[in-house]
Design a protein around this motif. Structure first.
Motif, PDB file in Angstrom:
ATOM      1  N   LEU A  50       0.962  -1.403   0.088  1.00  0.00           N
ATOM      2  CA  LEU A  50      -0.026  -0.019  -0.188  1.00  0.00           C
ATOM      3  C   LEU A  50       0.888   1.273  -0.077  1.00  0.00           C
ATOM      4  N   ALA A  81      -9.860   0.722  -0.960  1.00  0.00           N
ATOM      5  CA  ALA A  81     -10.725  -0.725  -0.168  1.00  0.00           C
ATOM      6  C   ALA A  81     -11.531  -1.438  -1.074  1.00  0.00           C
ATOM      7  N   LEU A  83      -8.770  -3.570  -3.174  1.00  0.00           N
ATOM      8  CA  LEU A  83      -8.392  -4.737  -2.509  1.00  0.00           C
ATOM      9  C   LEU A  83      -9.151  -5.795  -2.235  1.00  0.00           C
ATOM     10  N   LEU A  92      -9.248  -0.879   5.309  1.00  0.00           N
ATOM     11  CA  LEU A  92      -8.355  -1.596   4.376  1.00  0.00           C
ATOM     12  C   LEU A  92      -8.236  -3.057   4.720  1.00  0.00           C
TER      13      LEU A  92
END
Length: 603
Positions: free
Chosen positions: A34, A105, A108, A132
């Motif tokens: 990240l 998010a 992900l 996250l």
């Protein structure tokens, strides 16, 4: 102070760094990493040494994020940077995605099952990290704290040095209250929260509390540092010794100890058994992890300096009044230039931005811009926070509109103002849209409201004239502004998004409704205003807050369709222009003063 990364449109600038990051990820057994835009201080504007996202991707906007996986990567930006991110980032190497709607998010959630994705705990707030982590878990992936940061290792010796600008006193004649007085107040707030100490990591809070300013961050006079403040008002300030000027220890006094940043981890460990206030929205997860490991009791609460900093004292308010008058004279000189010289020469957006910056610099009081000047000609004005880059730069054209948004940092205040100007003769449609925006702007300028009212509750007033015409804009109506600090300051704001913070006396906010016709032009009118103390209204039963206007610069009367204004709205414009002439006029002379007299004449 300029960002050291070039405002480049060569996407290979960032793309060439991607393999180096992946190699370092592999050494730590990571499948992903990240890369937030924020740094260790959760800053909006960054020193070059902390602008990791820019080094990785080439994107230099003030809000964004990145995620690197083994076989793909993505860069996220919000609607302000739609043009810029496409110009600066290589689409063959990075997916370009929106930050809106849980952008990172949501992305992900598509991570490979079993993937181990690293994060630097110094760069993420615990609240953002929790979201996250939930997203990664949904994908069957795992988030893992890493130290050192693989990106920092990949950056290596090319990475610029950390900034070391001198930290200087911010005189009480601008601050309006001594640091000792502020620390006593904050100490009382810490004790009231049932705590022994507070950890401060937000540079704006530290600048405010100790009455100091620095030069570590572009566009905002911040000293990057941390502090531990005790309930008795004593404090430990952790700051790079290279920044410490001879006058600083005496300015801070004996109740404040100056220490090197390397001493901070041990100082946090020494809070064992104590109750410590720390803000989960402004401090990174690393602090929470360290305090937990040290055996301290963590009290999650708003930074104790945030509200006192937002509610300006009378000295700060008077200072910002004077800063705006000075800035208004510079802006009026610029508007005269646009209405005369620029109408003939049709300059580029970059030339327009440089002209406005030149008028501000000519005041002799400008310390820095408060943000990079936005100059949007024609279709580029329809991008609310467009920045002139590369081949996207346009010249102004007859029959279109020019939107310019800029501000200055002065010792006595921070300014931010937007004006929209006609180039040539405006159309009836342009005049109608401008006037609808103006009606919303006036509604927000004259509103009265009871104690406890939030900006969220007021937001619809600025939008109502547009809503009634089936129109809207997709940004907030107002953000908080600091006193020779950040041009974007919380916790106050005026927006659709729910915000529980009431508007309080002394808070400074922008008032900036707009309208944006994609592919054609944009309109925004922005002034700053300060919340006034509650006062009775004749015949009323409850005292009401209101707004005092701080920004004074004429509106383009060619764009006002007077037939769409009510008598009260027309009277407001006339009164605003009269006040502009009275306050700004004495700083002007000759041709510019005569122009202002005509621009400020009654409608």
């Amino acid at each position: 102070m300029r960002q050291s990364f070039d405002e480049t449109t060569d996407p290979s600038f960032g793309a060439k760094h991607l393999p180096r990051v992946r190699a370092r990820m592999a050494e730590q057994g990571l499948d992903g990493l990240l890369v937030p835009h924020e740094d260790e201080h959760q800053n909006e504007y960054l020193p070059a040494a902390n602008d990791r996202l820019a080094w990785l991707s080439g994107f230099t906007g003030s809000a964004g994020a990145g995620v690197v996986l083994k076989d793909r990567a993505a860069v996220f930006a919000d609607g302000r940077y739609t043009v810029q991110v496409k110009a600066q980032v290589d689409p063959a190497q990075f997916e370009i995605r929106s930050l809106e709607n849980n952008g990172v998010a949501a992305w992900l959630e598509t991570a490979p099952k079993g993937a181990v994705i690293g994060y630097d705990p110094r760069l993420h707030s615990p609240d953002s990290l929790a979201a996250l982590r939930r997203a990664a878990s949904k994908a069957g992936a795992e988030l893992k704290p890493v130290e050192p940061n693989p990106l920092d290792l990949a950056w290596g010796e090319e990475r610029p040095e950390q900034p070391s600008a001198p930290v200087v006193p911010h005189d009480d004649r601008y601050a309006g209250e001594s640091s000792a007085s502020k620390r006593a107040r904050i100490g009382e707030a810490i004790a009231k929260a049932g705590a022994d100490a507070a950890v401060l990591t937000a540079p704006a809070s530290i600048a405010w509390l100790f009455n100091i300013r620095g030069g570590d961050v572009i566009r905002t006079p911040l000293p990057l540092s941390q502090a531990i403040v005790k309930a008795d008002g004593t404090a430990r300030l952790f700051i790079d010794p290279r920044k410490v000027t001879n006058e600083l220890p005496g300015w801070l006094g004996d109740a404040v100890s100056l220490e090197a940043p390397e001493a901070l981890p041990a100082a946090l460990d020494a809070l064992y058994g104590q109750s410590v206030v720390i803000d989960p929205g402004q401090s990174s997860a690393w602090y929470f992890d360290r305090l937990d490991a040290a055996g301290a009791t963590v009290v999650r609460a708003m930074d104790s300096c945030t509200l006192p900093r937002a509610c300006k004292n009378p000295v700060e308010i008077e200072g910002t009044r004077q800063a705006h008058i000075r800035d208004g004279a510079a802006l009026t000189r610029f508007l005269h230039w646009v209405d005369t010289v620029a109408q003939q020469t049709l300059p580029t957006e970059r030339e327009i931005a440089e002209a406005l910056e030149g008028f501000r610099e000519a005041t002799g009081a400008l310390k820095d811009l408060s943000f990079d000047t936005i100059a949007g000609a024609g279709p580029n004005g329809a991008l609310p926070h467009y920045k002139p880059v590369g081949d996207k730069i346009r010249r102004i054209e007859k029959g279109s509109l020019l939107l310019v948004d800029g501000g200055g940092q002065y010792l006595d205040g921070t300014t931010d103002v937007t004006r929209t100007m006609a180039v040539g003769e405006p159309t009836a449609d342009q005049r109608r849209m401008f006037t609808l925006v103006l009606k919303g702007h006036i509604a927000m300028a004259v509103v009265r409201f009871p104690e406890g009212t939030t900006g969220h509750q007021l937001d619809a007033l600025a939008r109502l004239p547009m809503w009634m015409a089936g129109l809207d804009y997709d940004h907030g109506t107002g953000h908080g502004v600091g006193s020779y600090l950040g041009v974007h300051e919380g916790p106050q704001r005026i927006a659709k998004m729910v915000n529980s913070q009431p508007l309080m006396t002394g808070m400074i906010l922008s008032n900036e409704p707009g309208y944006y016709r994609e592919g054609h032009w944009g309109i925004r009118i922005e002034t700053l205003q300060v919340v006034t103390p509650p006062a009775p209204i004749p015949g009323g039963e409850r005292p009401m807050h209101g707004f005092e206007q701080l920004t004074f610069a004429p509106l383009d009367r060619r764009l006002i369709d007077v037939s769409l204004l009510t008598d009260a709205e027309r009277a407001y414009v006339d009164a605003y222009h009269a006040e502009t002439l009275a306050k700004v006029g004495p700083l002007l002379d000759g041709e510019v003063l005569e122009w202002l007299k005509a621009a400020a004449a009654p409608l």
